[in-house]
Design an enzyme around this catalytic site. Structure first.
Site, short mmCIF file in Angstrom:
data_model
loop_
_atom_site.label_atom_id
_atom_site.label_comp_id
_atom_site.label_asym_id
_atom_site.label_seq_id
_atom_site.Cartn_x
_atom_site.Cartn_y
_atom_site.Cartn_z
N ARG A 51 1.01 -1.09 0.03
CA ARG A 51 0.12 -0.16 0.00
C ARG A 51 0.75 1.34 -0.05
O ARG A 51 1.75 1.32 0.93
CB ARG A 51 -0.92 -0.02 1.40
CG ARG A 51 -1.97 1.30 1.33
CD ARG A 51 -2.72 0.79 2.35
NE ARG A 51 -3.84 1.89 2.46
CZ ARG A 51 -4.32 2.43 3.66
NH1 ARG A 51 -3.80 1.74 4.91
NH2 ARG A 51 -5.18 3.26 3.86
N PHE A 56 1.41 10.42 1.77
CA PHE A 56 1.07 10.27 3.09
C PHE A 56 1.87 9.07 3.64
O PHE A 56 2.67 9.22 4.45
CB PHE A 56 -0.47 9.66 3.00
CG PHE A 56 -0.96 9.20 4.29
CD1 PHE A 56 -0.71 9.53 5.49
CD2 PHE A 56 -1.79 7.82 4.28
CE1 PHE A 56 -1.18 8.93 6.59
CE2 PHE A 56 -2.32 7.26 5.19
CZ PHE A 56 -1.89 7.77 6.46
N GLN A 59 3.44 1.33 3.05
CA GLN A 59 3.07 0.19 3.93
C GLN A 59 3.43 -1.08 3.69
O GLN A 59 3.33 -1.48 2.34
CB GLN A 59 1.71 0.31 4.40
CG GLN A 59 0.90 -0.68 5.34
CD GLN A 59 -0.36 -0.43 5.81
OE1 GLN A 59 -0.75 0.57 5.62
NE2 GLN A 59 -0.93 -1.64 6.32
N ASN A 98 -2.11 -0.94 12.09
CA ASN A 98 -2.85 -1.75 13.16
C ASN A 98 -4.41 -1.94 12.38
O ASN A 98 -4.71 -1.21 11.50
CB ASN A 98 -2.73 -1.41 14.50
CG ASN A 98 -3.16 0.00 14.75
OD1 ASN A 98 -4.12 0.50 14.24
ND2 ASN A 98 -2.68 0.58 15.53
N PHE A 109 4.41 1.03 8.58
CA PHE A 109 4.39 2.10 7.62
C PHE A 109 5.28 3.25 7.83
O PHE A 109 5.90 3.24 8.99
CB PHE A 109 2.97 2.45 7.36
CG PHE A 109 2.50 3.41 8.45
CD1 PHE A 109 2.69 4.66 8.61
CD2 PHE A 109 1.66 2.52 9.55
CE1 PHE A 109 2.09 5.48 9.78
CE2 PHE A 109 1.21 3.78 10.57
CZ PHE A 109 1.26 4.78 10.74
N LEU A 118 -2.74 10.71 13.08
CA LEU A 118 -2.30 9.21 13.48
C LEU A 118 -1.83 9.37 15.12
O LEU A 118 -1.55 8.15 15.44
CB LEU A 118 -1.30 8.74 12.60
CG LEU A 118 -1.76 8.59 11.07
CD1 LEU A 118 -0.72 8.10 10.41
CD2 LEU A 118 -3.27 7.42 10.99
N HIS A 122 -1.31 5.19 16.80
CA HIS A 122 -0.31 4.18 16.05
C HIS A 122 1.24 4.18 16.80
O HIS A 122 1.44 5.35 17.01
CB HIS A 122 0.13 4.32 14.66
CG HIS A 122 -1.23 4.15 13.74
ND1 HIS A 122 -1.45 3.02 13.22
CD2 HIS A 122 -2.36 4.79 13.36
CE1 HIS A 122 -2.70 2.98 12.45
NE2 HIS A 122 -3.06 4.02 12.63
#
Length: 168
Positions: A51, A56, A59, A98, A109, A118, A122
């Site tokens: 991903r 951004f 991942q 997660n 990530f 975030l 995380h």
């Protein structure tokens, strides 16, 4: 062996080049132990970055390549280690992916830009300390509508280059 004061480091060699992460073992000891343990078991070798969202994050860490797989070094999901001192303040922050609170496994990530939404959700457990140009290049790769890279980006090998004070 003398007292080691340096931070643990892991070098990740990918099909796009290598980068090194420095781990925040004082803030997230269990998460760092998980990452080093999985790295030592060659768990990440051959795993894709499944991903990528431009501006951004990137991942990876899921051996199924779907974003729904992977398990921790400990066998079960483990608790978050959220630190108020650490923030998703810019590019190069290493954090656990997660599926909600206390569901950490093997997925991680790396941010490509600040991501303050975030914070507190995380576990931040390190940062890119070398090879940030590789991360930036990965962040510009073409992806499909599900944010999966059109051309596979694979971890060829992840190696612990300095384990710091972490002992498994």
């Amino acid at each position: 062996m003398g007292e080691h004061v340096g931070a643990p480091q892991v070098t990740i060699e990918t099909t796009m080049g290598a980068f090194t992460v420095e781990l925040y073992y004082k803030h997230a000891p269990k998460t760092c132990k998980n990452f080093i343990g999985l790295t030592r078991k060659s768990y990440y070798n051959g795993v894709v970055f499944h991903r990528i969202i431009k501006d951004f994050m990137i991942q990876g860490g899921d051996p199924t390549g779907t974003g729904r797989g992977g398990e921790s070094f400990f066998g079960q999901k483990f608790q978050d280690e959220i630190s108020r001192d650490l923030k998703h303040s810019g590019a190069g922050i290493l954090s656990m992916a997660n599926a909600g609170p206390n569901t950490n496994g093997s997925q991680f990530f790396i941010t490509l830009a600040p991501a303050p939404w975030l914070d507190g959700k995380h576990t931040i457990f390190g940062r890119v300390c070398d090879g940030m140009e590789v991360i930036k290049h990965m962040g510009h790769i073409a992806t499909d509508k599900l944010d999966k890279p059109v051309h596979e980006i694979k971890i060829l090998r992840a190696i612990v280059t300095d384990e710091g004070p972490i002992r498994l």
